[in-house]
Design a protein around this motif. Structure first.
Motif, PDB file in Angstrom:
ATOM      1  N   UNK A  47     -39.244 -46.445  69.927  1.00  0.00           N
ATOM      2  CA  UNK A  47     -38.852 -46.640  68.531  1.00  0.00           C
ATOM      3  C   UNK A  47     -38.431 -48.082  68.236  1.00  0.00           C
ATOM      4  N   UNK A  48     -37.563 -48.647  69.104  1.00  0.00           N
ATOM      5  CA  UNK A  48     -37.055 -49.997  68.830  1.00  0.00           C
ATOM      6  C   UNK A  48     -37.475 -51.006  69.904  1.00  0.00           C
ATOM      7  N   UNK A  49     -38.168 -50.552  70.930  1.00  0.00           N
ATOM      8  CA  UNK A  49     -38.694 -51.383  72.019  1.00  0.00           C
ATOM      9  C   UNK A  49     -37.629 -51.909  72.968  1.00  0.00           C
ATOM     10  N   UNK A  50     -36.410 -51.444  72.836  1.00  0.00           N
ATOM     11  CA  UNK A  50     -35.346 -51.873  73.729  1.00  0.00           C
ATOM     12  C   UNK A  50     -35.627 -51.386  75.149  1.00  0.00           C
ATOM     13  N   UNK A  51     -35.220 -52.182  76.114  1.00  0.00           N
ATOM     14  CA  UNK A  51     -35.311 -51.772  77.511  1.00  0.00           C
ATOM     15  C   UNK A  51     -33.996 -51.180  78.008  1.00  0.00           C
ATOM     16  N   UNK A  52     -33.041 -51.011  77.096  1.00  0.00           N
ATOM     17  CA  UNK A  52     -31.746 -50.423  77.416  1.00  0.00           C
ATOM     18  C   UNK A  52     -31.848 -48.897  77.321  1.00  0.00           C
ATOM     19  N   UNK A  53     -32.579 -48.294  78.254  1.00  0.00           N
ATOM     20  CA  UNK A  53     -32.769 -46.848  78.262  1.00  0.00           C
ATOM     21  C   UNK A  53     -32.261 -46.268  79.582  1.00  0.00           C
ATOM     22  N   UNK A  54     -31.692 -45.076  79.499  1.00  0.00           N
ATOM     23  CA  UNK A  54     -31.139 -44.415  80.677  1.00  0.00           C
ATOM     24  C   UNK A  54     -31.593 -42.970  80.705  1.00  0.00           C
ATOM     25  N   UNK A  55     -31.471 -42.356  81.865  1.00  0.00           N
ATOM     26  CA  UNK A  55     -31.788 -40.940  82.016  1.00  0.00           C
ATOM     27  C   UNK A  55     -30.656 -40.106  81.431  1.00  0.00           C
ATOM     28  N   UNK A  56     -31.023 -38.995  80.790  1.00  0.00           N
ATOM     29  CA  UNK A  56     -30.047 -38.096  80.185  1.00  0.00           C
ATOM     30  C   UNK A  56     -30.503 -36.657  80.412  1.00  0.00           C
ATOM     31  N   UNK A  57     -29.607 -35.806  80.887  1.00  0.00           N
ATOM     32  CA  UNK A  57     -29.961 -34.399  81.125  1.00  0.00           C
ATOM     33  C   UNK A  57     -30.148 -33.673  79.800  1.00  0.00           C
ATOM     34  N   UNK A  58     -31.223 -32.928  79.694  1.00  0.00           N
ATOM     35  CA  UNK A  58     -31.504 -32.125  78.502  1.00  0.00           C
ATOM     36  C   UNK A  58     -30.813 -30.770  78.612  1.00  0.00           C
ATOM     37  N   UNK A  59     -30.679 -30.098  77.491  1.00  0.00           N
ATOM     38  CA  UNK A  59     -30.095 -28.753  77.493  1.00  0.00           C
ATOM     39  C   UNK A  59     -31.046 -27.729  78.096  1.00  0.00           C
ATOM     40  N   UNK A  60     -32.341 -28.031  78.056  1.00  0.00           N
ATOM     41  CA  UNK A  60     -33.336 -27.082  78.540  1.00  0.00           C
ATOM     42  C   UNK A  60     -33.768 -26.093  77.474  1.00  0.00           C
ATOM     43  N   UNK A  61     -33.313 -26.282  76.248  1.00  0.00           N
ATOM     44  CA  UNK A  61     -33.683 -25.397  75.139  1.00  0.00           C
ATOM     45  C   UNK A  61     -34.773 -26.050  74.300  1.00  0.00           C
ATOM     46  N   UNK A  62     -35.634 -25.218  73.733  1.00  0.00           N
ATOM     47  CA  UNK A  62     -36.734 -25.716  72.905  1.00  0.00           C
ATOM     48  C   UNK A  62     -37.215 -24.593  71.993  1.00  0.00           C
ATOM     49  N   UNK A  63     -38.059 -24.954  71.045  1.00  0.00           N
ATOM     50  CA  UNK A  63     -38.762 -23.964  70.221  1.00  0.00           C
ATOM     51  C   UNK A  63     -40.250 -24.260  70.312  1.00  0.00           C
ATOM     52  N   UNK A  64     -41.028 -23.220  70.226  1.00  0.00           N
ATOM     53  CA  UNK A  64     -42.480 -23.349  70.319  1.00  0.00           C
ATOM     54  C   UNK A  64     -43.027 -23.955  69.034  1.00  0.00           C
ATOM     55  N   UNK A  65     -43.754 -25.049  69.169  1.00  0.00           N
ATOM     56  CA  UNK A  65     -44.360 -25.719  68.014  1.00  0.00           C
ATOM     57  C   UNK A  65     -45.797 -25.234  67.823  1.00  0.00           C
ATOM     58  N   UNK A  66     -46.616 -25.352  68.862  1.00  0.00           N
ATOM     59  CA  UNK A  66     -47.999 -24.885  68.800  1.00  0.00           C
ATOM     60  C   UNK A  66     -48.471 -24.562  70.208  1.00  0.00           C
ATOM     61  N   UNK A  67     -49.553 -23.814  70.327  1.00  0.00           N
ATOM     62  CA  UNK A  67     -50.034 -23.383  71.640  1.00  0.00           C
ATOM     63  C   UNK A  67     -51.509 -23.028  71.568  1.00  0.00           C
TER      64      UNK A  67
END
Length: 137
Positions: A47-67
């Motif tokens: 989005x902003x091209x910054x190299x200041x990115x780190x790993x972050x744990x996800x909740x593991x939740x999602x919704x189905x968009x398409x299949x």
């Protein structure tokens, strides 16, 4: 056995992601500049091209968009797994992710279906919430 098209090839950058997946943790990348989360893992913010990115744990939740229910795939070992469900899910954190839906009848698939991540063989896939605890699926 020939090439495996279903297994990731970890490199120095993605090894953190795949090692976490092997432990049952889905990691995303968070930008320290614009605070946006993205997936697939990149060394910069898309989005902003910054190299200041780190790993972050996800909740593991999602919704189905398409299949799509795949009935034919001649690449090994997919031809032995058909039919399977290739999908795009909306992660709770915002990004979309390509994945496979497991533990769910094809008739139960619907846009907006609540999903949770599972890690068969150390690869993140999604199933309906509660499917592994006696829920519908």
């Amino acid at each position: 056995m020939g090439a495996r098209y279903d297994l990731p090839e970890a490199d120095a950058f993605t090894r953190t992601y795949w090692d976490a997946a092997a432990r049952g943790v889905l990691l995303l990348r968070r930008c320290g500049t614009c605070d946006r989360i993205h997936h697939y893992p990149r060394e910069f913010c898309p989005r902003c091209w910054s190299e200041d990115v780190t790993w972050s744990a996800a909740t593991g939740r999602a919704t189905l968009h398409t299949w799509s229910v795949v009935h034919r795939n001649d690449l090994p070992p997919f031809k032995d797994r058909t039919p399977y469900v290739a999908a795009v899910v909306d992660l709770a954190e915002g990004p979309r992710m390509m994945t496979e839906i497991v533990d769910c009848t094809h008739e139960a698939l619907r846009a907006g279906l609540d999903l949770e991540v599972v890690f068969p063989g150390g690869v993140p896939k999604f199933r309906p919430c509660g499917a592994g605890r006696g829920g519908r699926g």
